[in-house]
Design a protein around this motif. Structure first.
Motif, PDB file in Angstrom:
ATOM      1  N   ALA A   1     -34.567 -28.913  48.747  1.00 20.66           N
ATOM      2  CA  ALA A   1     -35.186 -29.141  47.559  1.00 20.66           C
ATOM      3  C   ALA A   1     -35.731 -27.708  47.204  1.00 20.66           C
ATOM      4  N   GLN A   2     -35.345 -27.436  45.832  1.00 19.08           N
ATOM      5  CA  GLN A   2     -35.749 -25.963  45.315  1.00 19.08           C
ATOM      6  C   GLN A   2     -36.264 -25.952  43.906  1.00 19.08           C
ATOM      7  N   VAL A   3     -36.843 -24.705  43.585  1.00 21.40           N
ATOM      8  CA  VAL A   3     -37.206 -24.570  42.240  1.00 21.40           C
ATOM      9  C   VAL A   3     -36.699 -23.295  42.013  1.00 21.40           C
ATOM     10  N   THR A   4     -35.948 -23.445  40.747  1.00 22.59           N
ATOM     11  CA  THR A   4     -35.518 -21.959  40.090  1.00 22.59           C
ATOM     12  C   THR A   4     -36.243 -21.664  38.707  1.00 22.59           C
ATOM     13  N   ALA A   5     -36.609 -20.385  38.600  1.00 23.54           N
ATOM     14  CA  ALA A   5     -37.195 -19.964  37.459  1.00 23.54           C
ATOM     15  C   ALA A   5     -36.535 -18.758  36.823  1.00 23.54           C
ATOM     16  N   THR A   6     -36.533 -18.601  35.650  1.00 24.44           N
ATOM     17  CA  THR A   6     -35.846 -17.431  35.004  1.00 24.44           C
ATOM     18  C   THR A   6     -37.205 -16.980  33.924  1.00 24.44           C
TER      19      THR A   6
END
Length: 315
Positions: A35-40
């Protein structure tokens, strides 16, 4: 400065030691990359947030996102930048004990530093993340920030340095979401009540949970997955005695064990949130996950452990 930059972070789970850690015993937190979070981050005419929870001008973000608003303001101030648009995607459910808020802060900070082409350091990263976590949780232990930004299990105790150690274990971990928010505040208060009305028996349970956590660290380091499963099962029985499990968690734990899990238990505060199960191999893990879904789990995640390839290679 790059045109656009990306940052990522893991989820986290408490493998062993929940509740006992409140009374000075150790616990183990495990980075959970399934389970992950990606931010830009990129430049924009005005500060803007785009996420599943809220999309719009940062100034109009709800108070529940004050930690994220302040983090972005601090980063912009420290690096003297103009407005940015921050986009966030996450597979970590909120309020399930999987470190969602810390993971978002880690991913956003990493994206911002990469956007500014500034080298990330553990100390610098955690300073920003802990600032965000203080707004979100008041007085966080720091374990969520450390686990969601790291790659190794962490043994932690109150007022002691965190101790990372190698994940040297065959097998696969399954996490299943009950679909119900955990009730950590209530369960911590109820354990405290038990400690006041039945101190001897409760203290024995707490001490044994601490012992199981220390044994679990040894089992993980020595690749003893069957022993770790037995330790998890005993921990679940003790957590039931502390009244922090509930019928839904108990049912999912039993479903996992009936379908070949080496061990299974709740994770986190209890009476909701998630449960975890340990499987010996990917095929067994897939069967267990399917059966947990059939039994009512809202979502499941699988993660290969230290001696196996990434989960995506075999699912």
């Amino acid at each position: 400065m790059r045109e656009l930059a990306t940052g990522q972070a893991n989820g986290k789970i408490i493998l062993m030691g929940e509740h006992a850690v409140v009374y000075g015993e150790p616990a183990i937190a495990l980075p959970f990359s399934a389970a992950q979070v990606t931010a830009t981050i990129q430049s924009a005419p005005e500060d803007w947030l785009d996420s599943s929870y809220f999309s719009g001008p940062l100034t109009k973000a709800p108070t529940a996102l004050n930690n994220l608003k302040e983090l972005l303001h601090l980063l912009r101030h420290d690096f003297a930048t103009g407005p940015v648009i921050c986009r966030i995607t996450s597979t970590i459910p909120a309020e399930r004990g999987m470190g969602s808020s810390a993971a978002v802060a880690v991913a956003v900070t990493r994206a911002f530093l990469a956007w500014q082409q500034v080298e990330e350091t553990p100390t610098g990263l955690l300073q920003y993340v802990n600032t965000s976590e203080k707004i979100a949780h008041g007085n966080p232990s720091g374990i969520d920030a450390a686990a969601t930004s790291g790659t190794e299990p962490i043994l932690f105790e109150r007022q002691q340095p965190f101790i990372p150690f190698p994940l040297n274990l065959d097998g696969c971990l399954i996490v299943a979401d009950t679909g119900v928010k955990g009730k950590t505040r209530d369960t911590v208060a109820d354990v405290a009540h038990l400690m006041s009305v039945a101190p001897t028996a409760t203290k024995q349970i707490i001490t044994r949970l601490g012992d199981l956590t220390r044994e679990a660290k040894t089992a993980i380091s020595a690749n003893q997955s069957y022993h770790l499963g037995n330790l998890m099962n005993e921990a679940q029985a003790l957590l039931q005695q502390l009244s922090v499990s509930n019928g839904t968690l108990d049912h999912l734990v039993q479903v996992a064990l009936n379908n070949g899990a080496l061990g299974a238990k709740l994770t986190g505060g209890g009476r909701g949130g998630c449960m975890i199960a340990l499987a010996s191999d990917p095929q067994s893990a897939a069967i267990i996950a399917n059966q947990l879904t059939a039994a009512g789990a809202q979502e499941t995640w699988l993660q290969a452990l230290g001696c196996r390839p990434a989960v995506s290679a075999w699912l």
